[in-house]
Design an enzyme around this catalytic site. Sequence first.
Site, PDB file in Angstrom:
ATOM      1  N   ASN A   9       0.856  -1.190   0.000  1.00 15.53           N
ATOM      2  CA  ASN A   9       0.000   0.000   0.000  1.00 15.53           C
ATOM      3  C   ASN A   9       0.891   1.239   0.000  1.00 15.53           C
ATOM      4  O   ASN A   9       1.504   1.559   1.011  1.00 15.53           O
ATOM      5  CB  ASN A   9      -0.895  -0.041   1.258  1.00 15.53           C
ATOM      6  CG  ASN A   9      -1.669   1.252   1.473  1.00 15.53           C
ATOM      7  OD1 ASN A   9      -1.799   2.063   0.553  1.00 15.53           O
ATOM      8  ND2 ASN A   9      -2.175   1.444   2.684  1.00 15.53           N
ATOM      9  N   LYS A  11       0.032   4.285  -0.149  1.00 12.84           N
ATOM     10  CA  LYS A  11      -0.599   5.486   0.441  1.00 12.84           C
ATOM     11  C   LYS A  11      -0.391   6.680  -0.501  1.00 12.84           C
ATOM     12  O   LYS A  11      -0.334   6.479  -1.713  1.00 12.84           O
ATOM     13  CB  LYS A  11      -0.049   5.736   1.843  1.00 12.84           C
ATOM     14  CG  LYS A  11      -0.079   4.462   2.691  1.00 12.84           C
ATOM     15  CD  LYS A  11       0.145   4.698   4.139  1.00 12.84           C
ATOM     16  CE  LYS A  11       0.063   3.365   4.870  1.00 12.84           C
ATOM     17  NZ  LYS A  11       0.089   3.488   6.296  1.00 12.84           N
ATOM     18  N   HIS A  93      -9.463   1.488   4.864  1.00 16.62           N
ATOM     19  CA  HIS A  93      -8.189   1.582   5.578  1.00 16.62           C
ATOM     20  C   HIS A  93      -8.370   2.499   6.788  1.00 16.62           C
ATOM     21  O   HIS A  93      -9.164   3.454   6.732  1.00 16.62           O
ATOM     22  CB  HIS A  93      -7.117   2.145   4.634  1.00 16.62           C
ATOM     23  CG  HIS A  93      -5.748   2.097   5.229  1.00 16.62           C
ATOM     24  ND1 HIS A  93      -5.303   3.045   6.114  1.00 16.62           N
ATOM     25  CD2 HIS A  93      -4.748   1.204   5.100  1.00 16.62           C
ATOM     26  CE1 HIS A  93      -4.072   2.737   6.490  1.00 16.62           C
ATOM     27  NE2 HIS A  93      -3.714   1.627   5.895  1.00 16.62           N
ATOM     28  N   GLU A  95      -6.711   4.855   7.884  1.00 13.33           N
ATOM     29  CA  GLU A  95      -6.487   6.281   7.599  1.00 13.33           C
ATOM     30  C   GLU A  95      -7.737   6.894   6.954  1.00 13.33           C
ATOM     31  O   GLU A  95      -8.061   8.058   7.208  1.00 13.33           O
ATOM     32  CB  GLU A  95      -5.242   6.452   6.705  1.00 13.33           C
ATOM     33  CG  GLU A  95      -3.975   6.212   7.505  1.00 13.33           C
ATOM     34  CD  GLU A  95      -2.784   5.710   6.709  1.00 13.33           C
ATOM     35  OE1 GLU A  95      -2.771   5.827   5.472  1.00 13.33           O
ATOM     36  OE2 GLU A  95      -1.862   5.167   7.357  1.00 13.33           O
ATOM     37  N   GLU A 165      -5.460  -4.801  10.709  1.00 11.88           N
ATOM     38  CA  GLU A 165      -4.390  -3.826  10.910  1.00 11.88           C
ATOM     39  C   GLU A 165      -4.624  -3.089  12.220  1.00 11.88           C
ATOM     40  O   GLU A 165      -5.407  -2.117  12.250  1.00 11.88           O
ATOM     41  CB  GLU A 165      -4.372  -2.816   9.759  1.00 11.88           C
ATOM     42  CG  GLU A 165      -4.014  -3.415   8.431  1.00 11.88           C
ATOM     43  CD  GLU A 165      -3.380  -2.371   7.499  1.00 11.88           C
ATOM     44  OE1 GLU A 165      -2.299  -2.640   6.994  1.00 11.88           O
ATOM     45  OE2 GLU A 165      -3.961  -1.299   7.332  1.00 11.88           O
ATOM     46  N   GLY A 171       2.610   2.202  10.726  1.00  9.64           N
ATOM     47  CA  GLY A 171       3.600   3.263  10.553  1.00  9.64           C
ATOM     48  C   GLY A 171       4.362   3.612  11.818  1.00  9.64           C
ATOM     49  O   GLY A 171       5.053   4.628  11.867  1.00  9.64           O
ATOM     50  N   SER A 210       3.391  -2.157  10.145  1.00 14.43           N
ATOM     51  CA  SER A 210       4.850  -2.191  10.302  1.00 14.43           C
ATOM     52  C   SER A 210       5.490  -3.520   9.904  1.00 14.43           C
ATOM     53  O   SER A 210       6.483  -3.922  10.495  1.00 14.43           O
ATOM     54  CB  SER A 210       5.250  -1.820  11.736  1.00 14.43           C
ATOM     55  OG  SER A 210       4.858  -0.495  12.033  1.00 14.43           O
TER      56      SER A 210
HETATM   57  P1  PGA Z   1       2.846   0.314   7.569  1.00 17.26           P
HETATM   58  O1  PGA Z   1       1.413   0.547   6.937  1.00 17.26           O
HETATM   59  O2  PGA Z   1       3.358  -1.008   6.997  1.00 17.26           O
HETATM   60  O3  PGA Z   1       3.663   1.479   7.111  1.00 17.26           O
HETATM   61  O4  PGA Z   1       2.683   0.231   9.028  1.00 17.26           O
HETATM   62  C1  PGA Z   1       0.488  -0.508   6.785  1.00 17.26           C
HETATM   63  C2  PGA Z   1      -0.792   0.023   6.212  1.00 17.26           C
HETATM   64  O5  PGA Z   1      -1.207   1.118   6.606  1.00 17.26           O
HETATM   65  O6  PGA Z   1      -1.422  -0.623   5.376  1.00 17.26           O
END
Ligand code: PGA
Length: 251
Positions: A9, A11, A93, A95, A165, A171, A210
């Site tokens: 992803n 983003k 997601h 976010e 998640e 992140g 992560s």
């Molecule tokens: P990350 O993001 O691997 O940077 O933690 C995962 C995601 O938001 O899908």
Amino acid sequence: MPRPLVAGNWKMNGSKSLLIEMANALRKEQLEACDTWLLVPAVFVEFAIQQFDTTAVKVGAQNLSGQAPGALTGEVSAAMLEDVDCRISLVGHSERRQIFGETDDEVVTKTKACIDHRIQPLVCVGETLAERQAGQAKQIVVDQIGRLMEKLTAAEMAAVVIAYEPIWAIGTGEVASAYDAQEIHAEMRRTLSDYYGLECPQIRLLYGGSVRASTVKELLAQPDINGVLVGGASLDKHEFVQICNAAAIAD
Ligand code: PGA
């Protein structure tokens, strides 16, 4: 067991030149034993599909509108994604849920719009740190999946991939332990099996938050984790290739 799936992803990151580099890096790898998806910003979807054309990598979107085409400035419909041969989209997601206020109802509408347009939805669920600390992680995830179950038939659900998640792991560099992740995945699978019956071992459940090359093997060794959703590490071609290779071996 379904084949392992690695979904990157990007983003709101990346560029056409990074897509070319990533396609060149992944083209050299023997990744037949796993599925690899790359979820890119909408503006790059068509270009990415062309770049990955001769590879096993499938390109997806990160979001879509659940509404029919019309006066919704700035939105991208499921029909438009279908029109450019985009067959995958992330939905819900954290976010999108936290920053853009996307509700469970909208997540369901978007998931259905995907299915209606032959787009495979990758739906995200997960708890906040406060919810985990309050011992509510399983319930939150079960409730989020429950909202989908209310509206999707077993055949529709079979087309859905679900990513767990935990929001506190996204992140942050903090990964849920393989044990904790497996516990939630087992609960998700149980919930789906109780509701729909026997097809549910086939539903792919991913872990995200992560994920790095150093942590992917242990996660994929868990019986109910069928793949990973990778944010930050999917922007680094060396790291992403290592993650895909680890998944290909895990099969
Ligand atoms: P990350 O993001 O691997 O940077 O933690 C995962 C995601 O938001 O899908």
